[in-house]
Scaffold this active site. Structure first.
Site, PDB file in Angstrom:
ATOM      1  CG  ASN A   1      -6.557  -0.768   1.191  1.00 35.97           C
ATOM      2  OD1 ASN A   1      -5.847  -0.387   0.261  1.00 35.97           O
ATOM      3  ND2 ASN A   1      -6.053  -1.175   2.349  1.00 35.97           N
TER       4      ASN A   1
ATOM      5  CB  CYS B   1      -0.972   0.000   1.175  1.00 38.58           C
ATOM      6  SG  CYS B   1      -2.148  -1.357   1.105  1.00 38.58           S
TER       7      CYS B   1
ATOM      8  CG  HIS C   1      -3.132   3.663   1.697  1.00 36.50           C
ATOM      9  ND1 HIS C   1      -3.614   3.189   0.504  1.00 36.50           N
ATOM     10  CD2 HIS C   1      -3.230   2.628   2.574  1.00 36.50           C
ATOM     11  CE1 HIS C   1      -3.985   1.919   0.657  1.00 36.50           C
ATOM     12  NE2 HIS C   1      -3.762   1.559   1.899  1.00 36.50           N
TER      13      HIS C   1
HETATM   14  C1  COA Z   1     -10.198  -4.437   9.961  1.00 35.33           C
HETATM   15  C2  COA Z   1     -10.833  -3.493  10.952  1.00 35.33           C
HETATM   16  C3  COA Z   1     -11.837  -2.601  10.220  1.00 35.33           C
HETATM   17  C4  COA Z   1     -11.587  -4.319  11.982  1.00 35.33           C
HETATM   18  O1  COA Z   1     -12.175  -3.478  12.958  1.00 35.33           O
HETATM   19  P1  COA Z   1     -12.065  -3.843  14.512  1.00 35.33           P
HETATM   20  O2  COA Z   1     -12.870  -2.861  15.229  1.00 35.33           O
HETATM   21  O3  COA Z   1     -10.602  -3.935  14.834  1.00 35.33           O
HETATM   22  O4  COA Z   1     -12.787  -5.232  14.560  1.00 35.33           O
HETATM   23  P2  COA Z   1     -12.262  -6.630  15.095  1.00 35.33           P
HETATM   24  O5  COA Z   1     -11.371  -7.273  14.067  1.00 35.33           O
HETATM   25  O6  COA Z   1     -11.722  -6.484  16.473  1.00 35.33           O
HETATM   26  O7  COA Z   1     -13.621  -7.414  15.147  1.00 35.33           O
HETATM   27  C5  COA Z   1     -14.697  -6.956  15.945  1.00 35.33           C
HETATM   28  C6  COA Z   1     -15.872  -7.890  15.754  1.00 35.33           C
HETATM   29  O8  COA Z   1     -16.408  -7.728  14.433  1.00 35.33           O
HETATM   30  C7  COA Z   1     -16.478  -8.997  13.783  1.00 35.33           C
HETATM   31  N1  COA Z   1     -16.235  -8.808  12.351  1.00 35.33           N
HETATM   32  C8  COA Z   1     -15.058  -8.857  11.706  1.00 35.33           C
HETATM   33  N2  COA Z   1     -15.255  -8.620  10.391  1.00 35.33           N
HETATM   34  C9  COA Z   1     -16.578  -8.415  10.232  1.00 35.33           C
HETATM   35  C10 COA Z   1     -17.375  -8.100   9.114  1.00 35.33           C
HETATM   36  N3  COA Z   1     -16.858  -7.947   7.873  1.00 35.33           N
HETATM   37  N4  COA Z   1     -18.687  -7.937   9.305  1.00 35.33           N
HETATM   38  C11 COA Z   1     -19.255  -8.079  10.519  1.00 35.33           C
HETATM   39  N5  COA Z   1     -18.536  -8.370  11.622  1.00 35.33           N
HETATM   40  C12 COA Z   1     -17.204  -8.537  11.472  1.00 35.33           C
HETATM   41  C13 COA Z   1     -15.412  -9.819  14.440  1.00 35.33           C
HETATM   42  O9  COA Z   1     -15.684 -11.199  14.282  1.00 35.33           O
HETATM   43  C14 COA Z   1     -15.505  -9.358  15.871  1.00 35.33           C
HETATM   44  O10 COA Z   1     -16.600 -10.018  16.484  1.00 35.33           O
HETATM   45  P3  COA Z   1     -16.492 -10.517  18.002  1.00 35.33           P
HETATM   46  O11 COA Z   1     -16.277  -9.261  18.815  1.00 35.33           O
HETATM   47  O12 COA Z   1     -17.795 -11.175  18.215  1.00 35.33           O
HETATM   48  O13 COA Z   1     -15.299 -11.442  18.041  1.00 35.33           O
HETATM   49  C15 COA Z   1      -9.792  -2.627  11.666  1.00 35.33           C
HETATM   50  O14 COA Z   1      -9.024  -3.422  12.533  1.00 35.33           O
HETATM   51  C16 COA Z   1      -8.884  -1.936  10.731  1.00 35.33           C
HETATM   52  O15 COA Z   1      -9.318  -1.058   9.990  1.00 35.33           O
HETATM   53  N6  COA Z   1      -7.587  -2.275  10.734  1.00 35.33           N
HETATM   54  C17 COA Z   1      -6.613  -1.675   9.848  1.00 35.33           C
HETATM   55  C18 COA Z   1      -6.833  -2.226   8.494  1.00 35.33           C
HETATM   56  C19 COA Z   1      -5.990  -1.564   7.482  1.00 35.33           C
HETATM   57  O16 COA Z   1      -5.925  -0.384   7.408  1.00 35.33           O
HETATM   58  N7  COA Z   1      -5.364  -2.409   6.676  1.00 35.33           N
HETATM   59  C20 COA Z   1      -4.679  -2.020   5.521  1.00 35.33           C
HETATM   60  C21 COA Z   1      -3.420  -1.326   5.796  1.00 35.33           C
HETATM   61  S1  COA Z   1      -2.733  -1.007   4.237  1.00 35.33           S
END
Ligand code: COA
Length: 325
Positions: free
Chosen positions: A282, A115, A252
């Protein structure tokens, strides 16, 4: 004498198929529009089909950038493609673009920084131009990232999209000050100790497969917020700038919460931030040049303005570029 790499044209390409969050739900993914939008700011993304491989998207974006620069393929003497999803393991996507556009023999290569790929590629192009190595370089970010997705993994499959963005950078004489047009500074980093938190599960040197995307979302989120804050601070301090010198932040486009945190750090209003994550998801290395092209074409971002680009990606890699359009 300082030779600057000045952006003289931008272009982009989005795949024909636009897929909303609700479309993903309809396809059987266990998610909701509300979850995706609240966590990431994403409403829709474009997904390429087999008639739109990475090189195809890159070439279309490049044609538009060349036309916007008022040039033809005959003027191009360098091609750099930032991509994680090359058409083939080898040769590079850059040489495929070269052949497709009928560009005469010149340097052509891919940059792999996921990225952060576009800020890396633009920095390399600026260095090559600064040492007299080329006059008009095509710098492209192009990704068919959805080919690296496990559609059964709802924690990653809802985040990504496909597309391409391109710029032409031209060698122009500058004065050596921050008043010049062109790429004025770049600050690039990587920390391979963090490779495991965001990576593909395979590769040609190990599994002979591409693998799929593995991401520890919370860890990546924490690193992204921390590194983006430090890189924008560094870019300002080392270049003697204040946040209010920057006209536009073009980050980004991974997650609206990360973008907002970076804008807050700079004390910038969201009116000065180009946001496309809502419609593109993304798109990895393509996201910054796509956002730049959108904002140039809709008239928000104008010649003479000071712009900060910043990105974080797998590696981890991260970086910022300051440029005057
Ligand atoms: C990926 C991201 C959006 C997830 O958000 P989060 O608040 O950290 O969520 P979590 O992974 O802790 O999951 C929270 C809950 O949502 C659930 N969940 C995960 N994906 C889901 C989806 N697509 N739809 C619904 N629920 C979902 C999980 O199972 C979890 O449930 P639980 O609490 O019952 O276990 C976030 O971590 C993020 O943006 N990270 C950075 C990603 C990024 O920028 N990557 C690219 C860099 S180039």
């Amino acid at each position: 004498m300082t030779i600057r790499a000045v952006i003289t044209g931008t272009g982009s390409y989005l795949p024909r198929a636009r897929v909303t969050n609700n479309d993903l739900v309809a396809r059987g993914i266990d998610t909701t529009d509300v979850w995706i939008f609240q966590r990431t700011g994403i409403k829709a993304r474009h997904i390429a089909d087999d008639t739109e491989p990475t090189s195809f998207m890159a070439a279309r974006a490049a044609e538009r950038a060349i036309a916007a620069a008022g040039l033809t393929a005959a003027d191009i003497d360098g091609i750099i493609v930032a991509t994680t999803t090359p058409d083939r393991t080898f040769p590079s996507t850059a040489v495929t673009v070269q052949a497709e556009l009928g560009i005469a023999p010149c340097m052509a290569f891919d940059v792999q920084a996921v990225c952060s790929g576009f800020v890396y590629a633009l920095s390399v192009a600026s260095s090559l131009i600064g040492t007299g190595g080329a006059k008009n370089i095509l710098v492209i970010g192009a990704e068919r990232f959805t080919n690296l997705i496990d559609w059964n993994d709802r924690t990653t499959c809802v985040l990504f999209g496909d597309g391409a963005g391109a710029v032409v950078v031209r060698a122009e004489q500058g004065t050596g000050t921050m008043h010049d047009r062109g790429v004025l500074a770049s600050h690039l980093y990587a920390d391979g100790n963090q490779a495991g938190i965001l990576c593909a599960t395979g590769g040609p040197g190990t599994t002979r497969t591409t693998g799929v995307t593995h991401m520890e979302g919370r860890e990546v989120f924490k690193h992204a917020v921390t590194h983006m804050a430090s890189i924008v601070d560094e870019a300002l301090v080392k270049n003697g700038l204040n946040a209010d010198d920057i006209d536009w932040l073009i980050p980004h486009q991974a997650n609206l919460r990360i973008i907002t945190a970076t804008a807050d750090r700079l004390g910038m209003s969201m009116d000065q931030v180009v946001v496309t994550v809502d419609g593109h998801g993304n798109t990895s290395a393509a996201s910054i040049p796509l956002a730049l092209d959108v904002a140039v074409r809709d008239g928000r971002v104008k010649s003479g303005q000071l712009i900060m680009l910043e990105a974080l990606g797998a590696g981890l890699t991260w970086g910022a570029v300051i440029l005057r359009l």
